[in-house]
Design an enzyme around this catalytic site. Structure first.
Site, short mmCIF file in Angstrom:
data_model
loop_
_atom_site.label_atom_id
_atom_site.label_comp_id
_atom_site.label_asym_id
_atom_site.label_seq_id
_atom_site.Cartn_x
_atom_site.Cartn_y
_atom_site.Cartn_z
N SER A 30 0.81 -1.22 0.00
CA SER A 30 0.00 0.00 0.00
C SER A 30 0.85 1.27 0.00
CB SER A 30 -0.94 -0.01 1.21
OG SER A 30 -0.20 -0.15 2.40
N THR A 31 2.05 1.22 0.57
CA THR A 31 2.91 2.41 0.60
C THR A 31 3.61 2.58 -0.74
OG1 THR A 31 3.30 1.77 2.91
CG2 THR A 31 4.56 3.63 2.06
N ALA A 85 7.83 -1.67 3.91
CA ALA A 85 8.32 -2.74 4.79
C ALA A 85 7.28 -2.99 5.87
CB ALA A 85 9.65 -2.35 5.44
N ASP A 86 7.35 -4.17 6.45
CA ASP A 86 6.44 -4.50 7.55
C ASP A 86 7.04 -4.11 8.89
OD1 ASP A 86 4.37 -5.73 5.90
OD2 ASP A 86 5.96 -7.13 5.41
N GLY A 97 7.29 -8.84 3.14
CA GLY A 97 6.59 -10.02 2.62
C GLY A 97 5.17 -10.15 3.12
N GLY A 99 2.75 -8.77 2.02
CA GLY A 99 1.91 -8.86 0.81
C GLY A 99 2.31 -10.01 -0.09
N GLU A 105 10.92 -8.80 -4.53
CA GLU A 105 11.40 -7.58 -3.86
C GLU A 105 12.88 -7.70 -3.51
OE1 GLU A 105 7.38 -5.86 -1.67
OE2 GLU A 105 8.61 -7.29 -0.60
N LYS A 123 5.93 1.34 11.65
CA LYS A 123 6.75 0.20 11.20
C LYS A 123 8.12 0.16 11.88
CE LYS A 123 3.66 -0.98 8.02
NZ LYS A 123 3.88 -0.94 6.61
O1 R5P Z 1 5.10 -8.31 0.20
C1 R5P Z 1 4.86 -7.14 0.50
C2 R5P Z 1 5.87 -6.14 0.80
O2 R5P Z 1 6.99 -6.62 1.44
C3 R5P Z 1 5.38 -4.83 1.37
O3 R5P Z 1 6.36 -3.89 1.07
C4 R5P Z 1 5.17 -4.83 2.85
O4 R5P Z 1 4.27 -5.85 3.18
C5 R5P Z 1 4.64 -3.47 3.34
O5 R5P Z 1 3.38 -3.24 2.78
P1 R5P Z 1 2.51 -1.98 3.17
O6 R5P Z 1 3.18 -0.79 2.60
O7 R5P Z 1 1.17 -2.26 2.53
O8 R5P Z 1 2.41 -1.95 4.66
#
Ligand code: R5P
EC number: 5.3.1.6
Length: 232
Positions: A30-31, A85-86, A97, A99, A105, A123
């Site tokens: 989403s970011t 990143a998570d 990961g 997502g 990545e 995060k």
């Molecule tokens: O597999 C997904 C990725 O590593 C994303 O970058 C990670 O999960 C962060 O996603 P979000 O920006 O939606 O929190």
């Protein structure tokens, strides 16, 4: 400001690092989606860049936003990868990961001169591990692979429940590479570098969500503004 606005702010700050002619890794989530959208606006205004997407979802977003795409077979390096990143620790080690895009990545980040991580400041953690660690596995021989993962955990002083990730419809989640993901609830990973090495050595593990030494900087957006942290 809500979470989505913070993510967009972090993406906008990372976009300031992009120069005409650059080859960019395009992250997933989403970011990173905000970054792709903002980049698309700059491309429409005349910026000349080319991107490598880290997932089929990002490929679709980039196409929709008019960002020209290429592959790592057609070009030999990337200038910057911008990705979410998570979790991010003070050494800029990451868990990624959530997502399911960790494999592409990591390939894209490793092919980049710089990796800029963009996130809202929730995060940022003192120690990785609260977020379940994704481990991408080959479905064949999963029982043996899981035992290997448990052994690696024990050797690295961590433990926790593991579960094969499921999609919202209840079916096993399948990555863009056709693999499965095991999520491990570890709580606290005291030595992420050793765990990363141990997991990488297990046959059946394709990749894991620990990104060690890959991020060059992190852009964190929070209620009090934006913080840019460079890797020491
Ligand atoms: O597999 C997904 C990725 O590593 C994303 O970058 C990670 O999960 C962060 O996603 P979000 O920006 O939606 O929190």
């Amino acid at each position: 400001m809500n979470m989505d606005q913070l993510k967009r702010q972090a993406a906008a700050r990372a976009l300031e690092e992009v120069r005409d002619g650059m080859q960019l890794g395009l992250g997933t989530g989403s970011t990173a989606k905000h970054f792709v959208e903002l980049l698309g606006e700059r491309v429409a205004a005349g910026l000349n860049v080319i991107g490598v997407p880290t997932s089929e979802a990002t490929r679709a977003d980039a196409e929709r936003c008019g960002v020209p795409l290429t592959t790592l077979d057609e070009i030999d390096h990337l200038d910057i990868t911008v990705d979410g990143a998570d979790e991010i620790d003070p050494e800029l080690n990451l868990i990624k990961g959530g997502g399911g895009a960790l494999l592409r990545e990591k390939i894209v980040a490793a092919a980049s001169d710089r990796m800029i991580v963009i996130a809202d400041d929730t995060k940022w953690v003192p120690t990785l591990g609260r977020f379940p660690l994704p481990v991408e596995v080959i479905p064949f021989g999963l029982g043996a692979t899981r035992r290997g993962i448990e052994k690696a955990f024990a050797e690295c002083g961590v433990s926790g429940q593991m579960a094969v990730r499921r999609a919202k419809d209840g079916h096993v989640f399948v990555t863009d590479g056709g693999h499965w993901i095991v999520d491990a609830q570890l709580g606290r990973i005291a030595d992420p570098a050793s765990l990363a090495k141990a997991l990488s050595a297990i046959p059946g593990v394709v990749e894991h969500g620990l990104f060690i030494g890959l991020a060059s900087s992190a852009v964190l957006a929070g209620g009090e503004g934006i913080r840019v942290i460079e890797r020491r």
